[in-house]
Motif scaffolding. Sequence first.
Motif, short mmCIF file in Angstrom:
data_model
loop_
_atom_site.label_atom_id
_atom_site.label_comp_id
_atom_site.label_asym_id
_atom_site.label_seq_id
_atom_site.Cartn_x
_atom_site.Cartn_y
_atom_site.Cartn_z
N SER A 239 0.80 -1.28 0.10
CA SER A 239 0.05 -0.04 -0.04
C SER A 239 0.81 1.24 -0.08
O SER A 239 1.97 1.26 0.48
CB SER A 239 -0.70 -0.07 1.41
N GLY A 240 0.10 2.49 -0.15
CA GLY A 240 1.24 3.40 -0.22
C GLY A 240 1.43 3.79 1.26
O GLY A 240 2.62 4.05 1.62
N THR A 241 0.58 3.48 2.28
CA THR A 241 1.00 3.60 3.56
C THR A 241 2.57 2.78 4.00
O THR A 241 3.14 3.46 4.77
CB THR A 241 -0.26 3.07 4.32
N ILE B 96 5.56 4.18 2.57
CA ILE B 96 5.59 5.60 3.47
C ILE B 96 6.67 4.95 4.71
O ILE B 96 7.60 5.43 5.00
CB ILE B 96 4.80 6.57 3.79
N TYR C 268 -1.50 13.77 4.23
CA TYR C 268 -2.24 12.64 4.23
C TYR C 268 -2.71 12.25 5.67
O TYR C 268 -1.92 11.91 6.49
CB TYR C 268 -1.93 11.50 3.20
N SER D 135 -0.85 9.32 6.98
CA SER D 135 0.67 9.55 7.24
C SER D 135 0.91 10.35 8.46
O SER D 135 1.70 10.13 9.15
CB SER D 135 1.36 10.33 5.90
N GLU E 257 4.64 16.07 0.78
CA GLU E 257 3.88 15.68 -0.04
C GLU E 257 3.96 16.84 -1.26
O GLU E 257 4.26 18.01 -1.02
CB GLU E 257 2.50 15.68 0.33
N ASN F 44 -2.37 17.63 1.48
CA ASN F 44 -3.63 16.96 1.69
C ASN F 44 -4.21 17.23 2.80
O ASN F 44 -3.59 17.20 3.84
CB ASN F 44 -3.47 15.27 1.27
N ASP G 86 6.17 12.35 -1.08
CA ASP G 86 4.86 11.49 -1.37
C ASP G 86 4.46 12.30 -2.75
O ASP G 86 3.57 13.51 -2.52
CB ASP G 86 4.00 11.37 -0.11
N THR H 134 1.81 11.08 -4.75
CA THR H 134 0.57 10.59 -4.95
C THR H 134 -0.54 11.29 -5.75
O THR H 134 -0.91 10.91 -6.76
CB THR H 134 -0.33 10.03 -3.92
N PHE H 135 -0.39 12.71 -5.36
CA PHE H 135 -1.43 13.64 -5.89
C PHE H 135 -0.91 14.14 -7.31
O PHE H 135 -1.93 14.54 -8.08
CB PHE H 135 -1.59 14.79 -5.09
N LYS I 91 -4.09 5.26 -5.98
CA LYS I 91 -4.76 6.55 -6.51
C LYS I 91 -4.62 6.63 -8.13
O LYS I 91 -5.07 5.68 -8.86
CB LYS I 91 -4.37 7.48 -5.78
N ILE J 193 -5.16 -2.14 -4.21
CA ILE J 193 -4.36 -1.35 -3.23
C ILE J 193 -2.98 -1.29 -3.50
O ILE J 193 -2.52 -2.62 -3.75
CB ILE J 193 -4.72 -1.49 -1.72
N GLY J 194 -2.19 -0.66 -3.58
CA GLY J 194 -0.73 -0.91 -3.54
C GLY J 194 0.29 0.46 -3.35
O GLY J 194 -0.38 1.45 -3.36
N VAL K 123 -9.39 8.89 -3.46
CA VAL K 123 -9.10 9.95 -4.59
C VAL K 123 -8.52 9.22 -5.66
O VAL K 123 -7.94 7.95 -5.56
CB VAL K 123 -8.14 11.01 -3.87
C1 PLP Z 1 -3.82 7.23 -0.35
C2 PLP Z 1 -2.81 8.02 -0.12
C3 PLP Z 1 -1.83 7.42 1.04
C4 PLP Z 1 -2.11 6.01 1.55
O1 PLP Z 1 -2.07 5.11 0.12
P1 PLP Z 1 -2.91 3.69 0.37
O2 PLP Z 1 -2.40 3.10 -0.84
O3 PLP Z 1 -4.03 4.10 0.91
O4 PLP Z 1 -2.19 3.01 1.85
C5 PLP Z 1 -0.43 8.05 1.18
N1 PLP Z 1 -0.49 9.38 0.76
C6 PLP Z 1 -1.24 10.24 0.05
C7 PLP Z 1 -0.85 11.46 -0.44
C8 PLP Z 1 -2.55 9.46 -0.57
O5 PLP Z 1 -3.42 10.16 -1.03
#
Ligand code: PLP
Length: 421
Positions: free
Chosen positions: A83-85, A88, A109, A112, A152, A156, A181, A183-184, A206, A215-216, A365
Amino acid sequence: MSKLETKCLHAGYESAESTTRSHAVPLYRTASYRFDSTEHAANLFSLKELGNIYTRLMNPTTDVLEQRVAAMEGGAAALAVASGTSAIFYSIINLAKSGDEIVSANNLYGGSYTMFNDILPGMGITVKFVDPSDPQNFAAAINENTKAVFCETIGNPALELVDLQGIADIAHANGLPLIVDSTFTTPALLRPLDHGADIVVHSLTKWLGGHGTGIGGVVVDSGKFDWTTGKHPLLSDPEPSYWNVSFANDLGDLAPLAYILRMRLIPLRNLGACIAPDNSWMALQGIETLPLRMERHSENGLATAEHLKKSGKVEWVKYAGYDDKASKYLPNGAGGMVVFEIKGGEEAGRKFIESLELFSHLANVGDARSLAIHPASTTHSQLNEEQQTSGGITPGMIRLSVGIENIDDILADIDQALAKS
Ligand SMILES: *Cc1c(COP(=O)(O)O)cnc(C)c1O
């Protein structure tokens, strides 16, 4: 292969798989891999040869994903995780242990923030939070125990754009890597490594995956940070759990892989948050169309923000594209995230959310479909009022993740929900 659109379709899988000639990336659903001989097995375990052992450590489908994302970000190597979590978490514990400190932006986030504020301190890693709007705030919080700087690209949920280059310069002046991070933004909008960052983390869940199906997470390293200075003993000291290897000093030609290889062999191998091959495959499927989708997300996001501004029914609208720094950091568009404060506060906010028909009300998101949420009562509800305020979360704030539907339908849904609120 130099352009992003091409890498999204081809990187990591440039010729068809040799036994079946499969044109699409095959999905390898296997837990383990047969060794040729005891010598082959021993070589794999001792790192004399690189190859597959067990899917907690590596998988051929995941390997394509890792190579593809590394190529998209312009990095040396990547590691995909559950997961993203967990991406991190591993990015931190791969360079910091009990007694060490991290300096982080405060507008993270929700998950986080909780990890940094509540979980890491319990493991002896102190996180100092700073307002990221001025890079000097990071400098002021760094001391001799600091191991990395974290932020980030777009905070967020208040959508502030950070000055990545300014923060990277401060990190480097102190001998520290900058972890971002992204992600966005995804590599379709911003490549943090081009602006001085050393390590990029993503939630694949996302926009990269893009369809809300799995999830990843992934960590990408530039391969350029110098881990040999003694400031990062986890990388430079002999590793007792792995043949006393010093990842920073002993890898020879593979030195640019030090950080990612250690993450694979120490945190991933022993803590086990591996990504399922199915989820790697779904992320790859999404990545093929990432640049096209981000173009539409950006077009629809901007149109939605403009429409809300003109509606007369909102106090304010935030969109990353309105930031002064957007022309430098987001020249290809600012994505689909739009945040606004509805007139009438929390009550009007709840009514608006409940009246939406096309937008789905959920905690995610970056889906291809449009999504909406009220952060104060959901994603950021674990934070107290002071923490919410310092993270930019207000009571009537609505967060939209604008999808790739036709913009006329998106705006019509917003208008009817605004009328009912
Ligand atoms: C969703 C998100 C995460 C966590 O990712 P998961 O895949 O849900 O564990 C971390 N940082 C940001 C900015 C996110 O939007």
